[in-house]
Design an enzyme around this catalytic site. Sequence first.
Site, PDB file in Angstrom:
ATOM      1  CB  SER A  89      -7.159   3.011 -10.901  1.00 28.62           C
ATOM      2  OG  SER A  89      -5.996   3.561 -11.708  1.00 28.62           O
ATOM      3  CB  THR A 193      -3.558   4.814  -6.519  1.00 34.07           C
ATOM      4  OG1 THR A 193      -4.742   4.048  -6.075  1.00 34.07           O
ATOM      5  CG2 THR A 193      -3.476   6.226  -5.268  1.00 34.07           C
ATOM      6  CB  THR A 211      -7.073   6.087  -5.462  1.00 33.06           C
ATOM      7  OG1 THR A 211      -7.186   4.903  -6.323  1.00 33.06           O
ATOM      8  CG2 THR A 211      -7.951   5.988  -4.024  1.00 33.06           C
ATOM      9  NE  ARG A 221     -11.236  -0.894  -0.296  1.00 30.35           N
ATOM     10  CZ  ARG A 221     -10.113  -0.401  -0.982  1.00 30.35           C
ATOM     11  NH1 ARG A 221     -10.365   0.812  -1.849  1.00 30.35           N
ATOM     12  NH2 ARG A 221      -8.900  -1.359  -0.883  1.00 30.35           N
ATOM     13  CB  THR A 244      -0.018   2.607  -5.703  1.00 31.74           C
ATOM     14  OG1 THR A 244      -0.883   2.094  -6.600  1.00 31.74           O
ATOM     15  CG2 THR A 244       1.244   1.987  -6.042  1.00 31.74           C
ATOM     16  N   GLY A 245      -1.821   0.097  -4.461  1.00 30.07           N
ATOM     17  CA  GLY A 245      -1.951  -1.308  -4.086  1.00 30.07           C
ATOM     18  C   GLY A 245      -3.082  -1.646  -3.363  1.00 30.07           C
TER      19      GLY A 245
HETATM   20  C1  SD4 Z   1      -6.953   1.536  -2.614  1.00 28.74           C
HETATM   21  N1  SD4 Z   1      -4.506   1.794  -2.670  1.00 28.74           N
HETATM   22  O1  SD4 Z   1      -8.207   2.026  -2.720  1.00 28.74           O
HETATM   23  C2  SD4 Z   1      -6.067   2.070  -3.367  1.00 28.74           C
HETATM   24  C3  SD4 Z   1      -6.068   1.755  -4.729  1.00 28.74           C
HETATM   25  C4  SD4 Z   1      -4.789   1.235  -5.549  1.00 28.74           C
HETATM   26  O2  SD4 Z   1      -4.290  -0.284  -6.893  1.00 28.74           O
HETATM   27  O3  SD4 Z   1      -3.700   1.842  -5.239  1.00 28.74           O
HETATM   28  N2  SD4 Z   1      -5.097   0.310  -6.278  1.00 28.74           N
HETATM   29  O4  SD4 Z   1      -6.838   0.327  -1.924  1.00 28.74           O
END
Ligand code: SD4
Length: 334
Positions: A89, A193, A211, A221, A244-245
Amino acid sequence: MANRRRFLQLSALGAGALALNQCAEPVNTPVAGDAPVAGTGSAPLILSTWIHGLDANRKAMDVLNAGGSLLDAVEQGVMVTESDLENRSVGLGGSPDREGRVTLDACIMNYDNTCGSVAVLENIDHPISVARAIMERTPHVMLAGDGAYRWALENGFSRTAIENPVPEAMMKWKEWMVESKYKPVVNVETHDTIGLIALDSEGRPAGACTTSGMAYKVHGRIGDSPIIGAGLFVDGEVGAATATGLGEAVIRVAGCSGIVELMRAGAHPEEACKEMVERILRKHPDSKDLQVGFIALDRLGRYGGYSVYNGFNYALTTPDRHEMVDAGFMKKWM
Ligand code: SD4
């Protein structure tokens, strides 16, 4: 004081809305980092998301100890994670988009509000360094896609020698293609991330976030991670936060900017992260698998983290501590 009371009222309102909207039981956790650990003139403090943060933090601390700047520390810290080709990631080892292309997002921000960002960058080993170079060498904040790639090549970066997606990521992508369902994948449990925020021994904050984004996203995107104010925000008067997320959910509430503003109004960093998680849940009342985690620190050296679901943790490094901390959370992942 009035601000603080207002913040508590807002939090109480948020908790009420949650109780109405969420079927999972809200979980209360103690506030982390109550005691200042890095007040002005004392220790540096480094926080970063997930277990890979331990190595990143160590590098950042080494840079500070060797007399490097705060920006050098946050950049070189997350470069460790970008270099790890086992990480799915972050960096070129990351999962590709739905067209099989690995596209990277990153940003960096300093205590004086200077910042740089790059999005949808391909075939460059260290997007965080491109973000920093954009900050330092252009009048802009953000470059994206092919323009960012060409700018990087013209400014001393080289096309990577790493074949990407790396073989294992390529194999998983091919399996996903067979099912051919477009379902964005955000890992609810571990290893996402990296967002790294740090406070130097003079109480100045900075941060970096990098990330490969959501696996199998639509090509082009952009998530929250390279968006200043969403995936990262730093204000030298207040502190720093990173996320993150699920990036879309973080962007919708300008998550990290909001956390810094809550801290400016008097909230402890963990309370501010919690309030932002509550806000996100209020905006997504029907969502069952939305995971977002935040970490934050303030100029006093207080810190904390909070997430929608359990399982989110962060690395904490000070001169005498180097460990993982479980973030507070709202709901238990079944
Ligand atoms: C995103 N926040 O691209 C980042 C990726 C991430 O779990 O944290 N993924 O949405």
